[in-house]
Motif scaffolding. Sequence first.
Motif, short mmCIF file in Angstrom:
data_model
loop_
_atom_site.label_atom_id
_atom_site.label_comp_id
_atom_site.label_asym_id
_atom_site.label_seq_id
_atom_site.Cartn_x
_atom_site.Cartn_y
_atom_site.Cartn_z
N ARG A 16 0.83 -1.19 0.00
CA ARG A 16 0.00 0.00 0.00
C ARG A 16 0.87 1.25 0.00
O ARG A 16 1.99 1.23 0.48
CB ARG A 16 -0.92 -0.01 1.23
N ASN A 17 0.32 2.34 -0.52
CA ASN A 17 0.99 3.65 -0.50
C ASN A 17 2.35 3.61 -1.20
O ASN A 17 3.33 4.16 -0.71
CB ASN A 17 1.17 4.15 0.93
N ILE A 18 2.39 2.94 -2.32
CA ILE A 18 3.63 2.89 -3.10
C ILE A 18 3.53 3.92 -4.23
O ILE A 18 2.58 3.92 -5.00
CB ILE A 18 3.86 1.49 -3.68
N CYS A 19 4.53 4.78 -4.31
CA CYS A 19 4.55 5.82 -5.34
C CYS A 19 4.80 5.18 -6.70
O CYS A 19 5.77 4.44 -6.89
CB CYS A 19 5.64 6.84 -5.03
N LYS A 20 3.93 5.49 -7.65
CA LYS A 20 4.07 4.92 -8.99
C LYS A 20 5.26 5.53 -9.74
O LYS A 20 5.73 4.96 -10.72
CB LYS A 20 2.79 5.14 -9.79
N THR A 21 5.72 6.69 -9.28
CA THR A 21 6.85 7.35 -9.94
C THR A 21 8.19 6.76 -9.49
O THR A 21 9.00 6.34 -10.31
CB THR A 21 6.83 8.86 -9.67
N CYS A 22 8.40 6.71 -8.16
CA CYS A 22 9.73 6.35 -7.65
C CYS A 22 9.78 5.02 -6.92
O CYS A 22 10.85 4.61 -6.45
CB CYS A 22 10.27 7.45 -6.74
N ASN A 23 8.61 4.34 -6.76
CA ASN A 23 8.55 3.05 -6.04
C ASN A 23 9.07 3.19 -4.61
O ASN A 23 9.65 2.26 -4.05
CB ASN A 23 9.36 1.98 -6.78
N ASN A 24 8.87 4.39 -4.02
CA ASN A 24 9.36 4.69 -2.66
C ASN A 24 10.87 4.48 -2.54
O ASN A 24 11.40 4.15 -1.48
CB ASN A 24 8.63 3.83 -1.61
N LEU A 25 11.58 4.65 -3.66
CA LEU A 25 13.03 4.47 -3.73
C LEU A 25 13.46 3.14 -3.10
O LEU A 25 14.50 3.04 -2.44
CB LEU A 25 13.76 5.65 -3.08
N SER A 26 12.64 2.13 -3.35
CA SER A 26 12.95 0.77 -2.91
C SER A 26 13.24 -0.08 -4.13
O SER A 26 12.57 0.04 -5.16
CB SER A 26 11.77 0.18 -2.14
N PRO A 27 14.23 -0.97 -4.05
CA PRO A 27 14.54 -1.83 -5.20
C PRO A 27 13.61 -3.03 -5.33
O PRO A 27 13.72 -3.79 -6.28
CB PRO A 27 15.97 -2.28 -4.90
N ARG A 60 4.24 17.11 -5.69
CA ARG A 60 3.83 17.91 -4.53
C ARG A 60 4.72 17.62 -3.33
O ARG A 60 5.33 16.55 -3.22
CB ARG A 60 2.37 17.60 -4.17
N LEU A 61 4.75 18.58 -2.40
CA LEU A 61 5.50 18.40 -1.17
C LEU A 61 4.76 17.41 -0.27
O LEU A 61 3.54 17.24 -0.38
CB LEU A 61 5.65 19.74 -0.45
N PRO A 62 5.48 16.75 0.66
CA PRO A 62 4.83 15.79 1.55
C PRO A 62 3.68 16.40 2.35
O PRO A 62 2.65 15.76 2.56
CB PRO A 62 5.97 15.33 2.46
N LYS A 63 3.83 17.65 2.79
CA LYS A 63 2.76 18.27 3.59
C LYS A 63 1.52 18.55 2.75
O LYS A 63 0.44 18.80 3.29
CB LYS A 63 3.27 19.56 4.23
N GLU A 64 1.67 18.49 1.44
CA GLU A 64 0.53 18.68 0.54
C GLU A 64 0.01 17.33 0.03
O GLU A 64 -0.77 17.27 -0.91
CB GLU A 64 0.95 19.55 -0.64
N GLY A 65 0.48 16.26 0.64
CA GLY A 65 0.05 14.93 0.23
C GLY A 65 0.94 14.28 -0.81
O GLY A 65 0.59 13.23 -1.35
N GLY A 66 2.11 14.89 -1.10
CA GLY A 66 3.02 14.35 -2.09
C GLY A 66 3.89 13.23 -1.54
O GLY A 66 3.87 12.93 -0.34
N CYS A 67 4.66 12.61 -2.40
CA CYS A 67 5.52 11.48 -2.03
C CYS A 67 6.76 11.97 -1.29
O CYS A 67 7.49 12.85 -1.78
CB CYS A 67 5.91 10.71 -3.28
N ARG A 68 7.03 11.40 -0.11
CA ARG A 68 8.21 11.78 0.67
C ARG A 68 9.51 11.40 -0.05
O ARG A 68 10.52 12.08 0.09
CB ARG A 68 8.19 11.07 2.03
N PHE A 69 9.45 10.34 -0.82
CA PHE A 69 10.66 9.86 -1.49
C PHE A 69 10.97 10.66 -2.76
O PHE A 69 12.13 10.95 -3.03
CB PHE A 69 10.50 8.37 -1.80
N CYS A 70 9.93 11.02 -3.50
CA CYS A 70 10.14 11.93 -4.64
C CYS A 70 10.71 13.26 -4.15
O CYS A 70 11.55 13.88 -4.81
CB CYS A 70 8.84 12.17 -5.39
#
Length: 657
Positions: A16-27, A60-70
């Motif tokens: 859940r909550n996996i960023c489609k752009t950066c994959n939460n910077l996980s391999p 977007r920034l994390p405080k705006e609901g954006g991805c923390r990893f992006c």
Amino acid sequence: MPPKKSLRRAVIQPRRNICKTCNNLSPRDHASSVYLTERTKGALARLSLVLDAFELSRSRLPKEGGCRFCNVLCQALDALFGDWRGTRQRVNVDIKEKGTIKVGLDQEAWRGEVVSIYTTKRKSSRSWSTLGTARRIPLNSGSDDTFDFARRSIQDCLTNPKHGACILPRNSSASTPKRLLDVGRATAPIRLIDTQGRALEYAALSHCWGTGSPLKTTKANWRVLSHDIPFNSLPPLFQDAIVITRQMGLRYIWIDSLCIIQDSARDWETESFKMGSIYENAYFTISATASPDGASRALKDREKPVKLNFENLGGDELEIRARRVEDHHPSNKEDPATLVGPLTTRAWALQEHFLSTRILHYTKTELLFECRTSFRCECSPSRKSLPTTPALIPKATAKLNRDPKAVWDAWHRVVEQYSRRNLTHLNDKLPAISGIAGQIQKATSSRYIAGLWEANLAWDLLWSTTTTAADAQYFSPDKYRAPSFSWASLDTPVAFAPLDQEERLSVVSSITLVSSSVSVTGLNPLGTLSDASIHVRGPIMHATLLSTQRGGIWEYVLFLKGSSAITIQKDCLLVEDVIGGSSSGRAQTVRRAQCGDAPQDFKASVLCLCVARHDTWISGLVLGLARQDPDYWNRLGTFAAGSDVFQRAQEKELHVT
């Protein structure tokens, strides 16, 4: 038994909550994830992502609901690659489990540079468990830690029994530099000395001269320099080289501009011819890789890592850092380290790199050490038994008896790299590689013919230019420095077709060398030429060459009897020419264009020489009559065709110059 290591595509498990752009910077758990073992549990995972810079910058920034990893990526790029936003370029992200994250941009300004993202804690948070740590790199290249790294690297090379290839031959008067700088102790005067053939331990400096003129020895000042050279009168880079030499416990250093009398043609030719052995026999070489000239120091402050803001889901802040690194680690175990910096663009420096036995590379971000056996760097100081650049020629010559082609393959790789580099004085084209040529000649005893080798002539003749379409409008140099059949006759990157083991067995030479002529200018027998030619026998056919322009780019099409049109690989722009003085003796032909010539449509006669033959194809040279002498031919380019085309070819002798 434990499973064998292999690369395997991931079995994707939903999260859940996996960023489609950066994959939460996980391999892990991405369609492109690969694992290094057959098991998913505890497997070492890797992932490479290609992101769009424009889309990433709009996240977007994390405080705006954006991805923390992006947001981590954006912070790192803002801090270290400031002009990336608003551009349509690729952001390359390489993620390795428990390793650092490497981020690079597809832009020439940052070629070879990447941002490394890492944590300073050994155990990462559960919200970023795959992020690894990075070794601390000193913030100054003249720090005690960096000098300790240099000493350990050199000492390990000298004492490790596995470094047999790094054992220097006993110095002889023939290979000892005529002059060295005696840098003594900090309280003693620096002076230029005549070695008188003595075998002395010395360092050597590999550096860019730059557009200015460094302090140099001349006929007028060498006596003064042999008495005392004030430290403050030396360029900053020379000062640093002396400090490094002293720190490594040596008394002497060789610097080309000071140890060769620059306004003496005889001294320059004699000492430059020995340059290969000078670097080979040096105790170590100081490579000022990141310095564009003598005013730029090797010992200086490095860029500090930047802190990135990142909070886990519980609101706890993690210690995340980013720093700029030059991506020197090879992508596979077959390649040596990759270096970036002004020195890597200079032609003279290439043989200094290839021929040195041990090298300290002072790059912008860290110190790298190379020898003929191993490689290490400050970010990864453990010894690595990887291929190194100084090992290429010795390894190839060592295999000469069981694999004669290895040395010629090595020569081709050297020429390919060399042809991409720049020369201030274009007449140095052959002298600046003569040190490597000397090593090849010593190992093979083959005759050197203007950058080619008699024992490998057919394959050496089949070089081709590799300029892109955008750079295809180039001319032949106005001044002679090499015959047309030599790659040294042009100022453009060249390549040789690589042959695998099967092709080596099936491809045969179609030419026989009848004789060759090489006229050398000066004292270096492998250096500057005034003239050269080869007299060969082989299958020839007359053909017609037609010029055609497509999209503003000139192309040249060959018409051979019994064959369809063949687009040749041109050496440079070509123009029609007429040879001969009288109307009865005039002959139409084609020649290489020179600056001032206006390329136009033409249809003219040329000669095709078959150089190498395979079962189903042939490769050869396209030749035009030489303007200087109609009994000689000049190279225009190369061609490839089906072998059946040359069934009607005639065996003839011809001179190529």
